[in-house]
Write an enzyme that holds these catalytic residues in place. Sequence first.
Site, PDB file in Angstrom:
ATOM      1  N   GLY A  64      85.275  85.866 -91.638  1.00  0.00           N
ATOM      2  CA  GLY A  64      86.732  85.801 -91.646  1.00  0.00           C
ATOM      3  C   GLY A  64      87.268  84.448 -91.221  1.00  0.00           C
ATOM      4  O   GLY A  64      88.443  84.302 -90.924  1.00  0.00           O
ATOM      5  N   CYS A  65      86.412  83.444 -91.193  1.00  0.00           N
ATOM      6  CA  CYS A  65      86.863  82.116 -90.763  1.00  0.00           C
ATOM      7  C   CYS A  65      87.001  81.202 -91.967  1.00  0.00           C
ATOM      8  O   CYS A  65      86.235  81.280 -92.902  1.00  0.00           O
ATOM      9  CB  CYS A  65      85.856  81.479 -89.826  1.00  0.00           C
ATOM     10  SG  CYS A  65      85.402  82.536 -88.484  1.00  0.00           S
ATOM     11  N   GLN A  66      87.974  80.299 -91.885  1.00  0.00           N
ATOM     12  CA  GLN A  66      88.071  79.240 -92.891  1.00  0.00           C
ATOM     13  C   GLN A  66      86.921  78.266 -92.704  1.00  0.00           C
ATOM     14  O   GLN A  66      86.398  77.717 -93.648  1.00  0.00           O
ATOM     15  CB  GLN A  66      89.379  78.484 -92.691  1.00  0.00           C
ATOM     16  CG  GLN A  66      90.446  78.942 -93.631  1.00  0.00           C
ATOM     17  CD  GLN A  66      91.534  77.914 -93.751  1.00  0.00           C
ATOM     18  OE1 GLN A  66      91.366  76.746 -93.427  1.00  0.00           O
ATOM     19  NE2 GLN A  66      92.656  78.355 -94.255  1.00  0.00           N
ATOM     20  N   SER A  67      86.573  78.055 -91.440  1.00  0.00           N
ATOM     21  CA  SER A  67      85.447  77.184 -91.139  1.00  0.00           C
ATOM     22  C   SER A  67      84.241  78.071 -90.828  1.00  0.00           C
ATOM     23  O   SER A  67      84.378  79.269 -90.656  1.00  0.00           O
ATOM     24  CB  SER A  67      85.783  76.308 -89.951  1.00  0.00           C
ATOM     25  OG  SER A  67      86.187  77.130 -88.874  1.00  0.00           O
ATOM     26  N   GLY A 137      89.506  82.802 -87.765  1.00  0.00           N
ATOM     27  CA  GLY A 137      88.175  83.094 -87.268  1.00  0.00           C
ATOM     28  C   GLY A 137      88.122  83.196 -85.757  1.00  0.00           C
ATOM     29  O   GLY A 137      87.268  83.880 -85.207  1.00  0.00           O
TER      30      GLY A 137
END
Lengths: 152, 439
Positions: A64-67, A137
Amino acid sequence: MTGVSEKALFQSNPLGSTTTLDEVRENFEFLDDWEERYGYVIDLGKQIPKMPDQYRIEDNYVHGCQSQVWFIHYFDPESNKLYLLVDSDAMIVRGLAAVVLTALSGKSPQDVAAFDMDKLFQDLDLLRHLSPTRGNGLRSMVQKIQTTAAGL
Amino acid sequence: MTPSLTKESLIKESVTKESTAAYSLEAADGSKVEPLDIDRIRRDFPILHQQVNGKPLVYLDNAATSQKPAVVIESMNRYYREYNSNVHRGAHSLSDKATAAFEAARLHIAQYLNASGREEIIWVRGTTEAINLVAQSYGRSQLQTGDEIILSQLEHHSNIVPWQLLAEQVGAVIKVIPINEKAELDMAAYRQLLTDRTKIVAVNHVSNATGTINPIIEISRLAHATGAVVVVDGAQALPHLIVDVKALDCDFYACSGHKAFGPTGIGALYGKRELLEKMPPYQGGGEMIERVSFSGTTFNQLPFKFEAGTPAIAEAIGFAEAVRYLEQFDRKALQAHEDRLLARAMELADAVPGLSVIGQAQQKASVFSFLVDGLHPSDMGTLLDQQGIAVRTGHHCTQPLMDYLGIPGTSRASFAFYNTLEEVEKFFAALQKIIRLFA
């Protein structure tokens, strides 16, 4: 995630031991503009020991993180302390994770599970980073840490 | 439809002129276009006049959703205040009024897209639902095992996943048009992919991640030569280009209100009448039926056959109002202004060490997708926001494209006609500050 060699890795993390939450709170109070504040966040992130590649695996991945974010822990039953490590390829996420580690790493699982992270982030004027938006995230990471602590 | 000025001429112009709000430009065909008063245009958009994190808002996330002029907001407000009522159930005056406005909105969209009639416009929630409708209704009824669907490497997930679901259901095969290093479709490869088994070609008109404007006319011509139908994802085209479905000769065109200065929750699917006629209903319910009995149900005529349930009435009215708003402008002038914003961004990008622009198509809408060495897009987004600048970061719902480019995502500044040269310059000044912070 147990074993003596790992214990050393976790204990090399200054966040939550030599870098204390009080110190972090105090520093934030003296920072005025966004450049100083985020500069400090980025610097905090640099204090996290590098996570060895062997731990950067799917099991430790925070979804669920962009990174990309990884989280591992080590629980010492004798002292009843939970040690945490986080890694991310984004520097601000890494820095905000450092704030989380400062608050939680080296505490008892009970204290970790009960900690009010929203309150801390609100105090530091960083609450937007815990907002339940798509791709946040940090929130998933805090939940994963607290769920892990509650399960110990 | 083409970026209207060469980069060189734009750079020359921007050097000699300060970023004034009003200026005259040349359109793509070299004709003079009326000067635009951007300050006046900005006054039409109430949301633009605010501070974010203590700085004036610079809204550069238009490809995610555009802002709405006051006339659109007011048209929806007026509907709820004055004539909210269910449509097509005309037992009373308010319902008649709501129905008239709702159908006038449909006719307006039909005319705007140059469809042959209002029955060729199906109201949907947005582009995503439009594509799902075509996949499930046209696709499931017309495709068989072994048939082929051609997509492109540039597609948004909403023009990939509905076709994957269809392919699984009917046993069809998906093929993908590759792109070149500028993120333009490889048209030679497309020709090779077309076979007599190709039944559907689904491509976007403008890429949301790179801004690439695809040659839909040529894509349609080639697809039709093999008997395939063409489905165009027009979500990103509507805010930038004049869309003429007859000129494009596509079979279906899907678009969203909210990307084009209208409300969320409403979109339009254009379909050629003869195709829509032979398609089965998509969803069952009220409105889409002619007569229901337990021994069988007959369906309503076009376009109602595809519109089960009470529609988004205020939103449809708002969408048409957005189109009406756009129609007051010389669209060539708006395009020329957007091209100028993009050219200024490209020019300023040259001076930023370690910055790479993702997508440098010859034909490109005002989308500036970029990466800076050593700086994660997520960090870029956070720190631009601190300076009041709204961009999108991440994979932009185009993971296959990001995988193909070998990058996890980008930061994307996407410009609308209400953005100014000054805002582009502020964006780059902010970007330079961020780079210094990480140095």
